[in-house]
Design a protein around this motif. Structure first.
Motif, short mmCIF file in Angstrom:
data_model
loop_
_atom_site.label_atom_id
_atom_site.label_comp_id
_atom_site.label_asym_id
_atom_site.label_seq_id
_atom_site.Cartn_x
_atom_site.Cartn_y
_atom_site.Cartn_z
N HIS A 99 7.49 -5.24 2.88
CA HIS A 99 9.10 -5.29 3.00
C HIS A 99 9.75 -4.29 2.00
CE1 HIS A 99 8.69 -8.29 6.08
NE2 HIS A 99 7.73 -9.15 5.38
N VAL A 100 9.18 -4.07 1.13
CA VAL A 100 9.75 -3.02 -0.05
C VAL A 100 8.92 -1.96 0.07
CG1 VAL A 100 10.98 -2.89 -2.19
CG2 VAL A 100 10.52 -5.22 -0.87
N PRO A 101 8.50 -1.02 0.95
CA PRO A 101 7.80 0.15 0.57
C PRO A 101 8.13 1.00 -0.13
CG PRO A 101 8.87 0.08 2.90
CD PRO A 101 9.07 -0.99 2.18
N ASN A 102 9.46 1.17 -0.60
CA ASN A 102 9.84 2.45 -1.58
C ASN A 102 9.60 1.65 -2.90
OD1 ASN A 102 11.10 3.58 0.51
ND2 ASN A 102 13.03 2.92 0.15
N LEU A 103 9.42 0.73 -3.15
CA LEU A 103 8.83 0.16 -4.47
C LEU A 103 7.43 0.49 -4.75
CD1 LEU A 103 9.70 -1.20 -7.37
CD2 LEU A 103 9.13 -3.19 -6.30
N ALA A 104 6.70 -0.05 -3.56
CA ALA A 104 5.41 0.14 -3.54
C ALA A 104 4.59 1.45 -3.63
CB ALA A 104 4.66 -0.53 -2.09
N LEU A 105 5.59 2.55 -2.97
CA LEU A 105 5.19 3.84 -2.96
C LEU A 105 5.40 4.43 -4.09
CD1 LEU A 105 6.76 5.06 0.45
CD2 LEU A 105 4.38 4.64 0.02
N ARG A 106 6.52 4.13 -4.97
CA ARG A 106 6.64 4.67 -6.44
C ARG A 106 5.26 4.38 -7.23
NH1 ARG A 106 12.06 2.40 -8.94
NH2 ARG A 106 12.64 3.12 -6.85
N PHE A 107 4.64 3.16 -7.01
CA PHE A 107 3.42 2.88 -7.81
C PHE A 107 2.10 3.39 -7.16
CE2 PHE A 107 6.61 -0.19 -9.51
CZ PHE A 107 6.78 0.38 -10.80
N TRP A 108 2.15 3.16 -5.87
CA TRP A 108 0.84 3.85 -5.26
C TRP A 108 1.27 4.33 -3.83
CZ3 TRP A 108 -1.64 -0.30 -1.62
CH2 TRP A 108 -2.85 0.10 -1.38
N PRO A 109 1.25 5.66 -4.02
CA PRO A 109 1.71 6.60 -2.93
C PRO A 109 0.94 6.26 -1.79
CG PRO A 109 1.23 7.97 -4.98
CD PRO A 109 1.00 6.34 -5.07
N ALA A 110 -0.15 5.80 -1.51
CA ALA A 110 -1.02 5.67 -0.42
C ALA A 110 -0.75 4.30 0.36
CB ALA A 110 -2.42 5.54 -0.76
N ALA A 111 0.22 3.53 -0.23
CA ALA A 111 0.63 2.24 0.36
C ALA A 111 1.17 2.14 1.64
CB ALA A 111 1.45 1.46 -0.68
N TYR A 112 1.80 3.56 2.00
CA TYR A 112 2.30 3.63 3.51
C TYR A 112 1.40 3.21 4.60
CZ TYR A 112 5.43 5.23 6.97
OH TYR A 112 6.01 5.32 8.04
N ALA A 113 0.28 3.80 4.30
CA ALA A 113 -0.71 3.46 5.39
C ALA A 113 -1.11 1.84 5.49
CB ALA A 113 -2.17 4.11 5.04
N TYR A 114 -0.85 1.18 4.60
CA TYR A 114 -1.32 -0.57 4.61
C TYR A 114 -0.07 -1.11 4.93
CZ TYR A 114 -5.29 1.50 2.41
OH TYR A 114 -6.27 2.14 2.27
N VAL A 115 1.26 -0.82 5.36
CA VAL A 115 2.33 -1.54 5.38
C VAL A 115 2.14 -2.63 6.61
CG1 VAL A 115 4.92 -1.62 6.23
CG2 VAL A 115 3.95 0.24 4.67
N LYS A 116 1.56 -2.22 7.81
CA LYS A 116 1.39 -3.11 8.99
C LYS A 116 0.17 -4.22 8.43
CE LYS A 116 3.18 -0.31 12.50
NZ LYS A 116 2.92 -0.01 13.84
N ALA A 117 -1.04 -3.79 7.62
CA ALA A 117 -1.95 -4.63 7.25
C ALA A 117 -1.37 -5.58 6.14
CB ALA A 117 -3.16 -3.96 6.68
N ALA A 118 -0.54 -5.14 5.32
CA ALA A 118 -0.01 -5.95 4.18
C ALA A 118 1.28 -7.19 4.91
CB ALA A 118 1.05 -5.14 3.31
N ALA A 119 1.61 -6.73 6.11
CA ALA A 119 2.47 -7.74 6.67
C ALA A 119 1.51 -8.81 7.24
CB ALA A 119 3.20 -7.14 7.86
N LEU A 120 0.56 -8.38 7.81
CA LEU A 120 -0.50 -9.46 8.41
C LEU A 120 -1.11 -10.28 7.05
CD1 LEU A 120 -2.05 -10.58 10.73
CD2 LEU A 120 -3.69 -8.96 10.50
N VAL A 121 -1.54 -9.68 6.10
CA VAL A 121 -2.06 -10.34 4.92
C VAL A 121 -0.87 -11.36 4.20
CG1 VAL A 121 -2.73 -9.90 2.47
CG2 VAL A 121 -3.81 -8.54 4.48
#
Length: 153
Positions: A31-53
């Protein structure tokens, strides 16, 4: 035994804390991909999986907390029932002790009255003058009190 051990570990504070941490991390990634992308740039690929988790972690967390609460409530209910049974036992023991004390007091009164009657009778016997005309000796009934031991041989 093994299942109790499993549920004790599954609902422990450490497991619930780790599950809450996973939920928070998945929430941030989903839900806050901009914050996650700041610390982990490859997090964009895991947004949908993170929602399921996140959904799975929230459901599991709610289930385990509910299980822990219901287990604690069942334990508390069991303890309340034990306390109630012990209070009933204590009440019954106290009632039995009171009845025993009352019975002992009654028996002591009866024994005291019997001792008084015996003492009175002994005193009357002592005060009575002996009457020699009523004194019995063993020769007074030789025929009635036969010794049958010799006749059976």
């Amino acid at each position: 035994m093994m299942m109790d051990w499993f549920w004790d570990i599954a609902t422990s504070f450490a497991v619930l804390s780790a599950l809450a941490g996973i939920f928070v991390a998945a929430f941030i990634v989903a839900h806050v991909p901009n914050l996650a992308l700041r610390f982990w740039p490859a997090a964009y690929a895991y947004v949908k999986a993170a929602a399921l988790v996140q959904v799975i972690a929230a459901a599991l967390f709610c289930f385990l907390v509910g299980f822990r609460v219901s287990d604690e409530r069942a334990g508390a209910k069991s303890l309340r029932l034990q306390i109630a049974a012990q209070q009933i036992d204590i009440t019954a023991a106290n009632d039995a002790a009171e009845k025993k004390d009352a019975a002992l007091a009654e028996l002591a009164d009866k024994a005291k009255a019997a001792d008084e009657r015996i003492d009175d009778y002994e005193e009357r016997l002592r005060r009575r003058t002996p009457n020699q005309s009523c004194a019995l000796v063993p020769d007074d009934f030789p025929r009635r009190l036969r010794n049958n031991r010799h006749s059976t041989r």
